[in-house]
Scaffold this motif. Structure first.
Motif, short mmCIF file in Angstrom:
data_model
loop_
_atom_site.label_atom_id
_atom_site.label_comp_id
_atom_site.label_asym_id
_atom_site.label_seq_id
_atom_site.Cartn_x
_atom_site.Cartn_y
_atom_site.Cartn_z
N GLN A 76 -9.33 -6.12 -2.94
CA GLN A 76 -9.52 -5.42 -2.12
C GLN A 76 -9.05 -4.74 -0.05
O GLN A 76 -9.38 -3.42 -0.04
CB GLN A 76 -10.26 -6.54 -1.17
CG GLN A 76 -11.45 -6.49 -0.27
CD GLN A 76 -12.89 -5.09 -1.18
OE1 GLN A 76 -13.68 -5.78 -1.96
NE2 GLN A 76 -13.24 -4.35 -0.44
N ALA A 77 -8.73 -5.16 -0.34
CA ALA A 77 -7.70 -5.04 1.12
C ALA A 77 -7.09 -3.53 0.25
O ALA A 77 -7.13 -2.42 1.33
CB ALA A 77 -6.52 -5.98 1.37
N SER B 177 0.65 -1.07 0.06
CA SER B 177 -0.12 -0.01 0.27
C SER B 177 1.02 1.39 -0.12
O SER B 177 0.20 2.16 -0.64
CB SER B 177 -0.63 -0.28 0.98
OG SER B 177 0.14 0.17 2.42
N ARG C 119 -8.41 -10.41 -3.71
CA ARG C 119 -8.08 -10.19 -2.35
C ARG C 119 -7.41 -9.01 -2.15
O ARG C 119 -7.56 -7.85 -1.08
CB ARG C 119 -7.68 -11.73 -1.58
CG ARG C 119 -7.47 -11.64 0.22
CD ARG C 119 -7.30 -12.88 0.62
NE ARG C 119 -6.39 -12.93 1.97
CZ ARG C 119 -7.75 -13.71 2.81
NH1 ARG C 119 -8.07 -14.24 2.05
NH2 ARG C 119 -6.50 -13.86 4.11
N GLN D 241 -16.99 -3.10 -8.65
CA GLN D 241 -16.79 -3.30 -7.55
C GLN D 241 -16.05 -2.15 -6.40
O GLN D 241 -16.59 -1.28 -5.73
CB GLN D 241 -16.82 -4.45 -6.52
CG GLN D 241 -18.13 -5.61 -6.72
CD GLN D 241 -17.90 -6.54 -5.79
OE1 GLN D 241 -16.88 -7.18 -4.88
NE2 GLN D 241 -18.74 -7.69 -6.50
N LEU D 242 -15.02 -2.50 -7.01
CA LEU D 242 -14.18 -0.75 -6.35
C LEU D 242 -13.71 0.32 -7.13
O LEU D 242 -12.95 0.91 -6.89
CB LEU D 242 -12.96 -1.88 -5.80
CG LEU D 242 -12.72 -3.18 -4.96
CD1 LEU D 242 -11.16 -3.65 -5.18
CD2 LEU D 242 -12.99 -2.44 -3.29
N ARG E 187 -14.51 -7.91 -8.91
CA ARG E 187 -13.74 -6.97 -7.70
C ARG E 187 -13.50 -5.85 -8.18
O ARG E 187 -14.29 -4.75 -8.14
CB ARG E 187 -12.22 -7.68 -7.08
CG ARG E 187 -12.46 -7.38 -5.90
CD ARG E 187 -13.19 -7.03 -4.41
NE ARG E 187 -14.15 -8.53 -4.35
CZ ARG E 187 -13.11 -9.06 -3.89
NH1 ARG E 187 -12.59 -9.72 -3.14
NH2 ARG E 187 -14.42 -10.49 -3.57
N SER F 137 -7.48 -1.48 -1.63
CA SER F 137 -8.60 -0.32 -1.68
C SER F 137 -8.96 -0.01 -0.24
O SER F 137 -9.55 1.56 0.33
CB SER F 137 -9.56 -0.89 -2.62
OG SER F 137 -10.85 0.06 -2.84
N GLU F 138 -9.79 -1.09 0.15
CA GLU F 138 -10.23 -0.26 2.08
C GLU F 138 -8.68 0.05 2.89
O GLU F 138 -9.40 1.32 4.06
CB GLU F 138 -9.93 -1.69 2.47
CG GLU F 138 -11.09 -2.98 1.96
CD GLU F 138 -11.10 -3.99 2.89
OE1 GLU F 138 -10.18 -4.08 3.34
OE2 GLU F 138 -12.00 -4.97 2.82
N ARG F 139 -7.54 0.54 2.30
CA ARG F 139 -7.06 1.80 3.07
C ARG F 139 -6.10 3.22 2.30
O ARG F 139 -5.87 3.50 2.90
CB ARG F 139 -5.33 0.71 2.92
CG ARG F 139 -4.80 -0.38 3.59
CD ARG F 139 -3.50 -1.10 3.18
NE ARG F 139 -3.67 -1.77 4.41
CZ ARG F 139 -2.26 -1.97 4.94
NH1 ARG F 139 -1.71 -0.92 5.10
NH2 ARG F 139 -2.82 -3.22 6.16
N GLY F 140 -7.65 3.43 1.71
CA GLY F 140 -8.71 4.37 1.35
C GLY F 140 -7.66 4.80 -0.76
O GLY F 140 -8.58 6.18 -0.50
N ARG F 141 -7.37 4.18 -0.77
CA ARG F 141 -6.85 4.42 -2.18
C ARG F 141 -7.48 4.42 -3.39
O ARG F 141 -7.76 3.10 -3.48
CB ARG F 141 -5.18 4.63 -2.68
CG ARG F 141 -4.12 4.94 -1.48
CD ARG F 141 -3.04 4.28 -1.63
NE ARG F 141 -2.66 4.95 -3.17
CZ ARG F 141 -1.15 4.53 -3.44
NH1 ARG F 141 -0.77 3.72 -2.27
NH2 ARG F 141 -0.98 5.58 -4.59
#
Length: 327
Positions: free
Chosen positions: A88-89, A63, A85, A152-153, A149, A91-95
């Motif tokens: 997704q992870a 990240s 996977r 979705q993102l 995915r 993206s969840e860190r805000g980028r």
């Protein structure tokens, strides 16, 4: 290197105990059926530090990069599930994400953009629009998790594959068929260093089961380098405010000669690479897999080991294919 036919058409030991490390990544159910009990399955190897890592540490490092290159073996379903996977992870860190994909031929970009504008949440509509079924890649069901995915993102999709007609021109006309701007941007006028060229030729020879004459290897090397350059060019085209993720075969995301090497030549972007490797029976140490990198070491920042998708004899399949194709 199991996408054999398209490549062909272009030009016609150690202590068996594991090092002390973290446990295999939890909450991960593999699909590939073979070697699931292998001691390396689910383990992440930090190549630079020569130690096992865990998923959280891996994701933290990825990240913090401008570009993340995710390798794969094309016919392994777990590799595509892991790519999704990781996406997704991250993206969840805000980028926001930009996805640069080897399997999408560059001439399909207009079709991709139009399809996503019309049906932005339908991965299957995308697969139909680009005629994946006749693309030469493994079944859409294997790759669907990545694209589902990505949609979705709200990731941007960049088609970065060479279409077959251009690859065939390269095979027959050589470097003269390359766009001059691509050559200049990535230094393709310079041959690969001997310590990289030899292993690549060996890799291509082995991928085609020793059935090709040596005269066909150098044109195939050129096509490989052109694919790397196209991927790198699309990375540089992507918006700099997004995390750029490359989805490509393990050979293309190698740090020493693949897309990361070309990006180092053309930019100062921080690139991190994750190779996804199937385990081999009896190979219980990470350094055993250096043999798959031409003996030059594991040419990634990290390696994630997975079960084996198939025990099929691909060389037998290729020999039968060549027999059928004979006039």
């Amino acid at each position: 290197m199991r996408r054999l036919l398209p490549l062909l058409l272009v030009v016609a030991c150690a202590n068996p105990r594991l090092p002390a490390a973290s446990a295999p990544t939890p909450a991960l159910r593999y699909v590939a059926p073979l070697e699931r009990d292998h001691p390396l399955v689910g383990r992440i190897w930090d190549v630079q530090r020569q130690r096992f890592s865990d998923e959280a540490t891996l994701l933290a490092d990825l990240s913090d990069s401008a570009v993340v290159a995710l390798g794969e073996q094309h016919d392994n379903p777990d590799h595509h599930l892991l790519q999704a996977r990781v996406m997704q992870a991250l993206s969840e860190r805000g980028r926001g994400l930009s996805l640069v994909v080897e399997m999408l031929d560059r001439q399909r970009q207009t079709t991709i953009d139009a399809t996503l504008a019309h049906t932005p949440n339908d991965a299957d509509a995308l697969g139909r629009a680009i005629d994946w079924e006749h693309s030469g890649w493994p079944a859409w069901a294997l790759y669907r998790p990545i694209f589902e995915r990505a949609l979705q993102l709200h990731a941007l999709l960049f088609a970065a594959g060479l279409d077959r007609s251009f690859a065939m021109r390269l095979g027959s006309q050589g470097s003269h068929a390359l766009p001059p701007e691509l050559v200049g941007r990535f230094g393709l006028e310079q041959p690969l260093a001997t310590n990289l060229l030899g292993p690549l030729r060996d890799e291509l020879r082995e991928a085609h089961c020793g059935l090709l004459p040596d005269s066909m290897l150098d044109p195939m090397v050129l096509v490989q380098r052109a694919r790397d350059a196209e991927l790198a060019a699309r990375v540089l085209d992507a918006p700099p405010d997004r995390l750029r993720i490359v989805i490509a075969g393990n050979g293309h995301v190698r740090s020493d000669r693949g897309v990361p090497a070309l990006l180092r030549h053309a930019s100062k972007l921080r690139v991190r690479t994750l190779g996804l490797l199937e385990v081999h029976h009896g190979w219980t140490q990470p350094h055993d897999y250096a043999a798959e990198s031409g003996g030059t070491g594991l040419a990634f920042d990290y390696v994630w080991f997975t079960p084996v998708a198939s025990a099929a004899d691909h060389c037998a399949e290729l020999r039968e294919q060549l027999r059928r194709d004979k006039p």
